[in-house]
Design an enzyme around this catalytic site. Sequence first.
Site, PDB file in Angstrom:
ATOM      1  N   ALA A 119       0.796  -1.233   0.000  1.00  0.00           N
ATOM      2  CA  ALA A 119       0.000   0.000   0.000  1.00  0.00           C
ATOM      3  C   ALA A 119       0.833   1.290   0.000  1.00  0.00           C
ATOM      4  O   ALA A 119       0.657   2.152  -0.877  1.00  0.00           O
ATOM      5  CB  ALA A 119      -0.983  -0.031   1.164  1.00  0.00           C
ATOM      6  N   ASP A 158      -3.957  -2.678   4.035  1.00  0.00           N
ATOM      7  CA  ASP A 158      -4.213  -1.965   2.775  1.00  0.00           C
ATOM      8  C   ASP A 158      -5.243  -0.856   2.939  1.00  0.00           C
ATOM      9  O   ASP A 158      -5.193   0.147   2.227  1.00  0.00           O
ATOM     10  CB  ASP A 158      -4.651  -2.947   1.690  1.00  0.00           C
ATOM     11  CG  ASP A 158      -3.440  -3.708   1.191  1.00  0.00           C
ATOM     12  OD1 ASP A 158      -3.099  -4.738   1.797  1.00  0.00           O
ATOM     13  OD2 ASP A 158      -2.791  -3.221   0.247  1.00  0.00           O
TER      14      ASP A 158
HETATM   15  O1  MRU Z   1      -1.133  -7.360  -3.325  1.00  0.00           O
HETATM   16  P1  MRU Z   1      -0.036  -6.682  -2.566  1.00  0.00           P
HETATM   17  O2  MRU Z   1       1.242  -7.440  -2.572  1.00  0.00           O
HETATM   18  O3  MRU Z   1       0.130  -5.240  -2.969  1.00  0.00           O
HETATM   19  O4  MRU Z   1      -0.570  -6.676  -1.066  1.00  0.00           O
HETATM   20  C1  MRU Z   1       0.218  -6.116  -0.061  1.00  0.00           C
HETATM   21  C2  MRU Z   1      -0.320  -6.291   1.293  1.00  0.00           C
HETATM   22  O5  MRU Z   1      -1.383  -6.856   1.495  1.00  0.00           O
HETATM   23  C3  MRU Z   1       0.442  -5.668   2.400  1.00  0.00           C
HETATM   24  O6  MRU Z   1       0.315  -6.397   3.584  1.00  0.00           O
HETATM   25  C4  MRU Z   1      -0.083  -4.244   2.626  1.00  0.00           C
HETATM   26  O7  MRU Z   1      -0.133  -3.519   1.440  1.00  0.00           O
HETATM   27  C5  MRU Z   1       0.738  -3.502   3.604  1.00  0.00           C
HETATM   28  S1  MRU Z   1       2.322  -3.136   2.960  1.00  0.00           S
HETATM   29  C6  MRU Z   1       3.108  -2.217   4.133  1.00  0.00           C
END
Ligand code: MRU
Length: 313
Positions: free
Chosen positions: A53, A217
Amino acid sequence: MLVNGKEMRSLWYEDECLKLIDQRKLPAKLEIFEAKSAEDVAYAIKEMVVRGAPAIGCAAAYGVAMAKDKEKAAKMLKETRPTAYDLFYAIDYVLEKARQGEDAIKVAGEYTEGIVKKCRKIGEHGKKLIGKNARILTHCNAGALACVDYGTALAPIRMAKDMQPFVWVDETRPRLQGLLTAWELEREGIEHAVIADNAAGYFMRNGEVDLVIVGADRIAKSYDVANKIGTYEKAVIAKENGIPFYVAAPLSTFDKRIENGSQIKIEERCGEEVTKVYPWKPHRVRNPAFDVTPAKYITGIITEEGIIELQKK
Ligand code: MRU
């Protein structure tokens, strides 16, 4: 983050170009993807060259900044991925400053530096939760790769390195972001083991997990948290076994416009991500990329401003 003994970030702006560690290639290869336009940045977010995110927020901030028609670029970038709130927050932030006549590239740079500082603060607050030889379980990758530097869930672990923590790394099917976490921890010299997602309950019930820390997210006003698919079940099992379950996120992940988790749009990705390791193709596949963990399963949320305590341990 440390890469080959040197400090490196997951993205940076140089020579009128946004440079990104290509997270599709890691951990097999360290390659840099060059985004020279808002369209390139949109591609990088959609295809998950950059992911996590806070990092997609920073990339999108530069995407808007690089475009001549910023309103059009903002619209295009907002259509790349629906769940992570940082993406929308960062785009609106840069757009607003650009409308006021500020230098958008400078604003995107300041926004990115701000995220790095917030992650460091999250680490400082969260490290108090980590005792000597604590065994911490994490899901997905909420490390420096996902946040430009430090990470959210990984920041407290990095900062508590002198406590010699041990990290259980969920593999995180179907895209295996857990391997990105293992790659980061290996570079930092932090002990860890990768486990299949469905092994997490086994280790929790066996008394081998002291604490769970994950990223987020999008967080609703009720503190329901959307995070990588599989987070919800880890939270339920943690609660069942009396294990504290913490979420780490900057305030840019909090969506104050929505009351609860049911209002969060969950991205559904292509079935091929799930089936590519199969020797045959099933008729039908579903591939939600995120799930929502109700606040009642969350012990607390670690932010740059401190820890929001939610449930008694
Ligand atoms: O699909 P992604 O790899 O973008 O998902 C990422 C996540 O779910 C993370 O846990 C979230 O973005 C937090 S990152 C600090």
